[in-house]
Design a protein around this motif. Structure first.
Motif, PDB file in Angstrom:
ATOM      1  N   ALA A 296       0.828  -1.206   0.000  1.00  0.00           N
ATOM      2  CA  ALA A 296       0.000   0.000   0.000  1.00  0.00           C
ATOM      3  C   ALA A 296       0.859   1.252   0.000  1.00  0.00           C
ATOM      4  O   ALA A 296       0.612   2.203  -0.755  1.00  0.00           O
ATOM      5  CB  ALA A 296      -0.926  -0.019   1.220  1.00  0.00           C
ATOM      6  N   GLU A 297       1.882   1.272   0.831  1.00  0.00           N
ATOM      7  CA  GLU A 297       2.777   2.431   0.901  1.00  0.00           C
ATOM      8  C   GLU A 297       3.509   2.628  -0.426  1.00  0.00           C
ATOM      9  O   GLU A 297       3.692   3.759  -0.883  1.00  0.00           O
ATOM     10  CB  GLU A 297       3.784   2.236   2.032  1.00  0.00           C
ATOM     11  N   LEU A 360      -4.330  -4.722  -2.520  1.00  0.00           N
ATOM     12  CA  LEU A 360      -3.854  -4.949  -1.156  1.00  0.00           C
ATOM     13  C   LEU A 360      -4.111  -3.721  -0.279  1.00  0.00           C
ATOM     14  O   LEU A 360      -4.472  -3.852   0.901  1.00  0.00           O
ATOM     15  CB  LEU A 360      -2.359  -5.291  -1.172  1.00  0.00           C
ATOM     16  N   ALA A 361      -3.922  -2.532  -0.863  1.00  0.00           N
ATOM     17  CA  ALA A 361      -4.204  -1.298  -0.116  1.00  0.00           C
ATOM     18  C   ALA A 361      -5.683  -1.195   0.226  1.00  0.00           C
ATOM     19  O   ALA A 361      -6.054  -0.767   1.335  1.00  0.00           O
ATOM     20  CB  ALA A 361      -3.757  -0.088  -0.935  1.00  0.00           C
ATOM     21  N   LEU A 362      -6.542  -1.607  -0.695  1.00  0.00           N
ATOM     22  CA  LEU A 362      -7.991  -1.596  -0.436  1.00  0.00           C
ATOM     23  C   LEU A 362      -8.343  -2.564   0.685  1.00  0.00           C
ATOM     24  O   LEU A 362      -9.128  -2.230   1.586  1.00  0.00           O
ATOM     25  CB  LEU A 362      -8.756  -1.973  -1.710  1.00  0.00           C
ATOM     26  N   GLN A 363      -7.775  -3.751   0.641  1.00  0.00           N
ATOM     27  CA  GLN A 363      -8.041  -4.736   1.700  1.00  0.00           C
ATOM     28  C   GLN A 363      -7.615  -4.201   3.058  1.00  0.00           C
ATOM     29  O   GLN A 363      -8.352  -4.305   4.053  1.00  0.00           O
ATOM     30  CB  GLN A 363      -7.297  -6.036   1.396  1.00  0.00           C
ATOM     31  N   LEU A 364      -6.409  -3.632   3.111  1.00  0.00           N
ATOM     32  CA  LEU A 364      -5.913  -3.089   4.370  1.00  0.00           C
ATOM     33  C   LEU A 364      -6.763  -1.910   4.828  1.00  0.00           C
ATOM     34  O   LEU A 364      -7.072  -1.777   6.022  1.00  0.00           O
ATOM     35  CB  LEU A 364      -4.451  -2.668   4.211  1.00  0.00           C
ATOM     36  N   THR A 389      -6.264   5.625   4.059  1.00  0.00           N
ATOM     37  CA  THR A 389      -5.737   4.600   3.149  1.00  0.00           C
ATOM     38  C   THR A 389      -6.829   4.083   2.222  1.00  0.00           C
ATOM     39  O   THR A 389      -6.626   3.909   1.020  1.00  0.00           O
ATOM     40  CB  THR A 389      -5.134   3.432   3.951  1.00  0.00           C
ATOM     41  N   LEU A 390      -8.012   3.846   2.787  1.00  0.00           N
ATOM     42  CA  LEU A 390      -9.129   3.345   1.990  1.00  0.00           C
ATOM     43  C   LEU A 390      -9.533   4.365   0.933  1.00  0.00           C
ATOM     44  O   LEU A 390      -9.718   4.016  -0.245  1.00  0.00           O
ATOM     45  CB  LEU A 390     -10.307   3.020   2.909  1.00  0.00           C
ATOM     46  N   GLN A 391      -9.659   5.640   1.337  1.00  0.00           N
ATOM     47  CA  GLN A 391     -10.038   6.673   0.376  1.00  0.00           C
ATOM     48  C   GLN A 391      -9.014   6.798  -0.747  1.00  0.00           C
ATOM     49  O   GLN A 391      -9.364   6.889  -1.927  1.00  0.00           O
ATOM     50  CB  GLN A 391     -10.187   8.020   1.089  1.00  0.00           C
TER      51      GLN A 391
END
Length: 718
Positions: A296-297, A360-364, A389-391
């Motif tokens: 995600a990062e 993966l970023a969406l899941q987290l 993170t989700l947005q």
């Protein structure tokens, strides 16, 4: 028609109601154009309510103009005096919340409060069981003692759970909704047509949540009055129909000021992500112990770096210094390839694949969002934290998937951050073609009635909004033709190159001064912009005999306050922008505004957004000559002009003069190609246009108002 609240409708109004009734029987949409003040609202509401009552459906009438919302309430109240209906006037949660929390916090508070009440109910039920088991134990019933022990153990568990819930965040107002008898509220609500302010005051006095009570009361009502966003936002619409307890096919929608749907839908569909949100998402990930955080990062930091690099390179010489507190657009789109931001992002990105890491970023993000929800419910935090993170992940995913689609225009904007000198950026997917939002709505409901004083040309409205084979109706002013005069004044075409010319400014100043002097009442003057209104306000101060009756409506001021002062004055002049709030949805009756003047042709500011809309329409309707110019510029401009002209002559007894000051409105416009706009008016309105020279305007007005004996004393001397 039994729902009509007055003695009888106007002839055109009656014809419109018959036509709408027939269309609803066939499940067809309706486009109706009617002149201001001719009762369009009742023309749509009466047949819609009669059909809905007969077929068990709900009518939803909507507008984005506050004054029209008030008019809907008055019309609904008038109808209830003829035929009782159950009506609800609905407003967004933010304007009705008693404790001032945002939407997400409200949702969490509702869930927590409902859980508390449900567990209290469980405790009461178990307590009754325990008491009953005591009686059975005394009667010597076998197994009663063992059963009571199990119940008391469960009661202890519930007590512990209740203690935790009460320590968490709950809403006292919603708690009272769930635990008190609210039948009195609903009796009061449907005894009349109540405004959201009425509901708020009633609920506040009793520590109830009026918003949630309204939602409860909407089930199966006859009529709902609401704002555009309840229908144009797909997510809100789905919830809205659920509150109505209606399938979409059981809903009839009525849109007032329907010429505004296009821009409103465009606003609802556009998506944005700021640099600040991206940075907050990365800070959030730094504090996260999760194997998906690295991916995600990686993807979000690459997008942030690309955004910063893109707007830095997009600045022209000295352009950064021009950036203020409002968003400033910078061009990044390319005709033959992806936009500069996407290209920079792809160059900078190094990872396992953008789609995979966004996923993966969406899941987290979803996991973190759930944790924030639980923390707020449990009272560990005093506010419901948003998951950045989700947005960010949702936006980056949409940017990569949709950024190259027809009608989606990638943009980059910058602004200065509050009191600092720092500039920060925003990425935006700007939606150019609104039918992507509206077509699904019009397909899923039973039928829609779209009404406005300026819907023509109907074929363009059908194309832009995605309507399929609607019934179309157009009714002009039923009022006597001799009560109005529309004058096209042969002044220079107010192109940007002409605006600074002293001769042009002098001629237009004299035209406005003459219009004001020969008007027996107030004069309303519209300019292409607030800046032009301010320019002529300064020039007119030396021409007006009484300058304290010269009003200037400026951007960002209280329009209602200045409007009230204006209509209470005699012989006053108001200067404003045609793109302001006084140009539509506001009535000026009688002497409130006897004359309206439109100076110039109010083309919208030719920005990148406007060019993107033109280009999208050109590509979407490639077989039609200059579709982009016609759909995006010419027709919206003429609609604005026609809306402004409609501010005067609001009843059969009213009379007035309407002045169009620019040679592009005269017969000379035929020599000016696409910039000549006379032919863009409906045929019957063109037929009423009378060409006059600037010098003869005062004589034309003197003759018209003299014929109506409008001057209190001797008429002004030419």
């Amino acid at each position: 028609m039994r729902f009509f609240p007055y003695d009888r409708p106007y002839p055109n109004q009656e014809a419109a109601m018959d036509g709408i009734s027939e269309a609803l029987d066939g499940g067809r949409d309706v486009l109706i154009e009617g002149a201001p003040g001719t009762g369009k609202t009742l023309s749509a509401l009466v047949p819609a309510l009669e059909y809905a009552r007969r077929e068990d459906k709900t009518v939803v009438i909507t507008t984005n103009v506050h004054q029209q919302m008030r008019q809907f309430v008055e019309d609904a109240r008038a109808i209830t005096r003829t035929e009782p209906i159950r009506a609800v006037v609905f407003k967004g949660k933010s304007s009705m919340c008693h404790i001032g929390v945002d939407y997400q916090e409200c949702q969490t508070l509702r869930d927590t409060t409902r859980s508390l009440v449900e567990r209290e109910e469980d405790k009461a039920e178990l307590s009754e069981q325990a008491d009953a088991l005591v009686d059975r134990m005394r009667a010597g019933e076998e197994g009663a003692a063992e059963a009571r022990t199990a119940v008391t153990d469960e009661l202890e568990d519930i007590d512990e759970e209740l203690e935790e819930l009460r320590e968490g965040n709950v809403c006292e107002y919603y708690y009272n909704n769930l635990t008190e008898d609210t039948e009195e509220f609903f009796s009061w609500l449907f005894d009349d047509v109540r405004t959201p302010d009425d509901v708020y005051e009633y609920a506040e006095e009793r520590t109830l949540c009026g918003y949630e009570l309204l939602k409860e009361g909407m089930e199966g009502v006859d009529l709902v009055v609401c704002n555009y966003h309840h229908l144009l936002d797909p997510n809100i619409r789905e919830q809205f129909f659920r509150w109505l307890d209606r399938d979409p096919d059981d809903v009839i929608t009525v849109f007032d000021e329907a010429h505004n749907i296009e821009s409103a839908a465009r606003d609802h569909a556009s998506r944005t992500l700021t640099e600040n949100t991206l940075q907050q998402a990365l800070d959030e990930l730094d504090d996260t112990d999760d194997s998906r955080a690295e991916a995600a990062e990686n993807v979000l930091s690459a997008f942030l770096d690309a955004l910063r690099e893109t707007y830095d390179e997009a600045f022209g010489f000295g352009e950064r210094e021009q950036v203020g507190e409002n968003w400033y657009d910078l061009p990044i789109a390319n005709r033959d390839r992806r936009d500069d931001l996407t290209l920079t992002f792809l160059q900078q990105y190094e990872g396992r694949g953008i789609d995979a890491e966004v996923e993966l970023a969406l899941q987290l993000g979803k996991r973190l969002d759930g944790e924030y929800e639980e923390a707020y419910k449990d009272g560990e935090t005093t506010t419901r934290k948003e998951c950045q993170t989700l947005q960010a992940a949702q936006f980056v995913g949409a940017w990569m998937a949709d950024g190259a689609k027809l009608g989606q225009h990638p943009m980059c904007s910058v602004r200065r951050d509050g009191g600092t000198e720092e500039v920060y950026g925003r990425a935006e997917l700007y939606t150019c073609i609104p039918r992507e939002v509206t077509e699904a709505l019009f397909e899923e409901v039973h039928a829609s009635v779209l009404m406005s004083a300026t819907l023509r040309p109907f074929d363009v409205t059908e194309d832009v909004l995605g309507l399929s084979d609607p019934v179309t109706m157009a009714y002009g002013l039923e009022y006597p033709e001799e009560n109005r005069r529309t004058l096209a004044v042969e002044t220079p075409a107010l192109f940007s190159s002409e605006r600074e010319e002293p001769a042009t400014q002098e001629k237009l100043t004299q035209v406005v001064a003459d219009a004001a002097r020969f008007t027996p009442g107030n004069t309303l003057v519209f300019f292409p912009s607030y800046a032009e209104a301010e320019r002529y306000h300064e020039r007119l101060q030396s021409r007006m005999e009484v300058t304290d009756r010269l009003f200037l409506d400026e951007a960002g001021t209280d329009t209602e306050e200045i409007r009230s002062e204006f209509v209470e004055s005699q012989g006053a002049v108001m200067l404003t922008s045609l793109w302001g709030t006084l140009a539509e949805g506001v009535s000026f009756d009688g002497d409130d505004a006897r004359t309206v003047v439109v100076v110039g042709v109010p083309y919208p500011h030719l920005s990148e957004r406007m060019e993107a809309i033109q280009d999208a329409y050109d590509r979407a309707y490639s077989g039609r000559k200059e579709a982009g110019w016609r759909y995006a510029v010419e027709i919206p401009t003429i609609r604005k002009t026609r809306q402004a002209l409609g501010r005067v002559i609001r009843s059969p007894e009213d009379f007035g003069v309407r002045v169009l000051a620019d040679k592009r409105y005269t017969r000379m416009s035929s020599e000016m190609g696409k910039y000549g706009v006379r032919s863009s008016f409906p045929a019957e309105e063109r037929a009423e246009l009378v060409d006059v020279s600037a010098q003869k305007l005062k004589f034309a007005m003197l003759n018209f108002y003299g014929d109506h004996d409008a001057y209190a004393g001797d008429p002004p001397r030419p």
